[in-house]
Enzyme design. Structure first.
Site, PDB file in Angstrom:
ATOM      1  N   CYS A   9       0.852  -1.436   0.093  1.00  0.00           N
ATOM      2  CA  CYS A   9      -0.154   0.308   0.107  1.00  0.00           C
ATOM      3  C   CYS A   9       0.475   1.195  -0.125  1.00  0.00           C
ATOM      4  O   CYS A   9       2.466   0.737   0.189  1.00  0.00           O
ATOM      5  CB  CYS A   9      -1.091  -0.139   1.088  1.00  0.00           C
ATOM      6  N   CYS A  88      -3.869  -1.032  -2.032  1.00  0.00           N
ATOM      7  CA  CYS A  88      -5.082   0.033  -2.644  1.00  0.00           C
ATOM      8  C   CYS A  88      -4.543   0.473  -4.057  1.00  0.00           C
ATOM      9  O   CYS A  88      -3.543   0.678  -4.583  1.00  0.00           O
ATOM     10  CB  CYS A  88      -4.153   1.358  -1.586  1.00  0.00           C
ATOM     11  N   CYS A  96       5.735  -0.906  -9.960  1.00  0.00           N
ATOM     12  CA  CYS A  96       6.839  -1.824  -8.736  1.00  0.00           C
ATOM     13  C   CYS A  96       7.886  -1.878  -9.057  1.00  0.00           C
ATOM     14  O   CYS A  96       8.503  -2.461 -10.636  1.00  0.00           O
ATOM     15  CB  CYS A  96       6.030  -3.017  -8.659  1.00  0.00           C
TER      16      CYS A  96
END
Length: 162
Positions: A9, A88, A96
């Site tokens: 998150c 989220c 990422c």
């Protein structure tokens, strides 16, 4: 073989911490060889006290909970992740880092309980913990240790729809 799960998150202060705590707690109770970790792309540096309270209310040990960067899991001696879950929407849309081992990735979004009115926050965190806990039970019901990456991906996407 331990199945390592990283839950992401953005701020690593509420939903990802709730998921890490619930998954580790439930895995231990069910004698499953699953280890959860949580992190954020822009960690706040502190865990929301309502998240800690919600976990403690469920009997979860919070003594090791802290807000941390996902960078901790990209270094050479970090545990290799088998599954990466974003909880989220903003973290799901972020680029990422590269995760060694090419883990299965899935997004299971939850509304941010931190956005609830002050008078509703305790209840919002408890409800979010319960919803996340249910999803973690579903995850633990899968035969993760015998599934291929493709089978895990399919199963996790099915859980996303449930």
């Amino acid at each position: 073989m331990t199945i390592n799960v990283l839950i992401l998150c953005t701020h690593n202060s509420a939903r990802s911490v709730l998921a890490e705590g619930m998954l580790n707690h439930l895995a231990q109770k069910l004698n499953k060889d699953v280890k959860a970790y949580s992190a954020g792309s822009a960690p706040s540096g502190r865990v929301n006290p309502y998240a800690l309270e919600a976990l403690e209310h469920a009997g979860v040990d919070t003594s090791t909970a802290y807000s941390k960067s996902w960078d901790e899991f990209t270094v050479a001696n970090a545990p290799v992740m088998d599954i990466v879950i974003t909880v989220c929407d903003s973290a799901a849309s972020e680029q990422c880092p590269y995760w060694p081992g090419s883990p299965v990735k899935v997004h299971w979004g939850y509304p941010d309980p931190s956005n609830a009115a002050e008078s509703d926050k305790k209840n919002a965190f408890d409800l979010t913990r319960q919803a996340i806990g249910y999803r973690m039970l579903q995850l633990l019901s899968l035969p993760l240790e015998t599934m291929s990456s493709a089978e895990r991906q399919t199963a996790l996407l099915q859980l996303q729809k449930s």
